[in-house]
Design a protein around this motif. Sequence first.
Motif, PDB file in Angstrom:
ATOM      1  N   GLN A 288      -9.511  -6.884 -10.329  1.00  0.00           N
ATOM      2  CA  GLN A 288      -8.846  -5.905  -9.478  1.00  0.00           C
ATOM      3  C   GLN A 288      -9.703  -4.640  -9.326  1.00  0.00           C
ATOM      4  OE1 GLN A 288      -5.456  -3.733 -10.913  1.00  0.00           O
ATOM      5  NE2 GLN A 288      -4.417  -3.868  -8.942  1.00  0.00           N
TER       6      GLN A 288
ATOM      7  N   ARG B 125      -7.075   0.683  -1.803  1.00  0.00           N
ATOM      8  CA  ARG B 125      -5.858   0.038  -1.274  1.00  0.00           C
ATOM      9  C   ARG B 125      -6.184  -1.180  -0.403  1.00  0.00           C
ATOM     10  NH1 ARG B 125      -3.032   1.993  -4.954  1.00  0.00           N
ATOM     11  NH2 ARG B 125      -1.989   3.990  -4.758  1.00  0.00           N
ATOM     12  N   ARG B 126      -7.306  -1.093   0.314  1.00  0.00           N
ATOM     13  CA  ARG B 126      -7.720  -2.224   1.158  1.00  0.00           C
ATOM     14  C   ARG B 126      -7.940  -3.476   0.310  1.00  0.00           C
ATOM     15  NH1 ARG B 126      -7.807  -5.734   4.029  1.00  0.00           N
ATOM     16  NH2 ARG B 126      -9.355  -6.447   5.548  1.00  0.00           N
ATOM     17  N   GLN B 127      -8.392  -3.241  -0.922  1.00  0.00           N
ATOM     18  CA  GLN B 127      -8.654  -4.363  -1.841  1.00  0.00           C
ATOM     19  C   GLN B 127      -7.455  -4.633  -2.762  1.00  0.00           C
ATOM     20  OE1 GLN B 127     -12.970  -3.887  -3.359  1.00  0.00           O
ATOM     21  NE2 GLN B 127     -12.445  -1.869  -2.587  1.00  0.00           N
ATOM     22  N   ASN B 128      -6.278  -4.132  -2.354  1.00  0.00           N
ATOM     23  CA  ASN B 128      -5.072  -4.251  -3.185  1.00  0.00           C
ATOM     24  C   ASN B 128      -5.301  -3.732  -4.592  1.00  0.00           C
ATOM     25  OD1 ASN B 128      -3.358  -5.428  -1.239  1.00  0.00           O
ATOM     26  ND2 ASN B 128      -4.494  -7.351  -1.508  1.00  0.00           N
ATOM     27  N   GLY B 129      -6.136  -2.706  -4.680  1.00  0.00           N
ATOM     28  CA  GLY B 129      -6.490  -2.180  -5.996  1.00  0.00           C
ATOM     29  C   GLY B 129      -5.657  -0.977  -6.382  1.00  0.00           C
ATOM     30  N   GLN B 130      -5.995  -0.437  -7.543  1.00  0.00           N
ATOM     31  CA  GLN B 130      -5.338   0.790  -8.005  1.00  0.00           C
ATOM     32  C   GLN B 130      -6.172   1.991  -7.584  1.00  0.00           C
ATOM     33  OE1 GLN B 130      -4.072   1.037 -12.113  1.00  0.00           O
ATOM     34  NE2 GLN B 130      -4.324  -1.174 -12.311  1.00  0.00           N
TER      35      GLN B 130
ATOM     36  N   ASP C 232      -1.901   6.021  -8.722  1.00  0.00           N
ATOM     37  CA  ASP C 232      -1.210   5.210  -9.728  1.00  0.00           C
ATOM     38  C   ASP C 232      -1.368   5.824 -11.120  1.00  0.00           C
ATOM     39  OD1 ASP C 232      -0.562   2.983  -7.907  1.00  0.00           O
ATOM     40  OD2 ASP C 232      -2.741   2.736  -7.829  1.00  0.00           O
TER      41      ASP C 232
ATOM     42  N   ARG D 174      -1.801   5.526   5.200  1.00  0.00           N
ATOM     43  CA  ARG D 174      -1.507   4.123   4.870  1.00  0.00           C
ATOM     44  C   ARG D 174      -1.732   3.191   6.064  1.00  0.00           C
ATOM     45  NH1 ARG D 174       3.208   6.686   5.452  1.00  0.00           N
ATOM     46  NH2 ARG D 174       4.496   5.915   7.162  1.00  0.00           N
TER      47      ARG D 174
ATOM     48  N   SER E  64      -5.458  -1.312   6.450  1.00  0.00           N
ATOM     49  CA  SER E  64      -5.783  -2.704   6.794  1.00  0.00           C
ATOM     50  C   SER E  64      -7.093  -2.829   7.575  1.00  0.00           C
ATOM     51  CB  SER E  64      -4.629  -3.339   7.584  1.00  0.00           C
ATOM     52  OG  SER E  64      -4.448  -2.612   8.773  1.00  0.00           O
TER      53      SER E  64
END
Length: 305
Positions: free
Chosen positions: A2, A31-36, A69, A282, A286
Amino acid sequence: MQTIGRFAPSPSGRMHLGNVLCALLAFLSARRQNGQFLLRIEDLDAMRCPRSFADLIMDDLRWLGLDWDGDVPYQSERSDIYAQYEAVLREKGLLYPCFCSRAALHAASAPHLSDGRVLYAGTCRDLTPEQVAEKRKTRAPATRVRVPDEVVRFTDAVWGEYAENLAEECGDFIVRRSDGVFAYQLAVVVDDALTGVNEVVRGADLISSTPRQIWLHRLFGFAPPRFAHLPLLCDHDGRRLSKRDEDLDLGLLRERFTPEQVIGALACAAGLTDRPEPVAARELVSSFDWGKVPRHDLYLPDIFR
Ligand code: GLU
């Protein structure tokens, strides 16, 4: 693995547009990488960084829609942890006390690098224990780490390949100031590693710090993070914006604009969108792509002029 990105401001004043750009891109990439996306307050110099500024930074980030986060570490509370890593360097025999004054370090005869940095001449590198004891009577020393004659390379998400010979282009650097305050270079490495950060996004003014940070990561047995250094914002005369451009700090910007206007203008300046239309942070996640961020200085968007 992650992605864990971060924004690590020094709260010596209100955030300005350059900080917002940095926070925005660090946020979007993570966020693009679904990361923290973590926040850390770099208030090592506690005298210059009052809590009230840190509070304002957090309020400004919330206003901008850049949510983070987890808990927020304050570097001013982490000296014990930095001391443990300082001890690791000491055990390796890499540290020595440096008694050079600021004036001596910046003397005209000191070796200057092309980017204006001063290469440490090694004056205190090989002092005898007797010389050290004598000098300690009149002056508290800073602590320097001995760098090897070694080239450190990395691939930056914006600038591509970057390499630096530590001995020739950096020199032995300070890990603890003479007043006991730990240096940014040590603290940033320890904190990024211990919080699992594997992606560092920050301004291009810090790219020359990265080779020594990568070297420290490896020395401590950490895997260095990936790096993306952002082009700097400049006005239409080509002058880089700085903290002194107080008219562009968030206090005043919040009176004149909506968060979506600020984000939309910066996203366009950074090549992420075609037009500087208002948009929420936000909504840019994407379509975020490092390939869109140019290498040249970015122009201050017209709405801020
Ligand atoms: N605290 C530093 C600054 O505000 C940034 C450090 C970093 O991102 O590594 O300039």
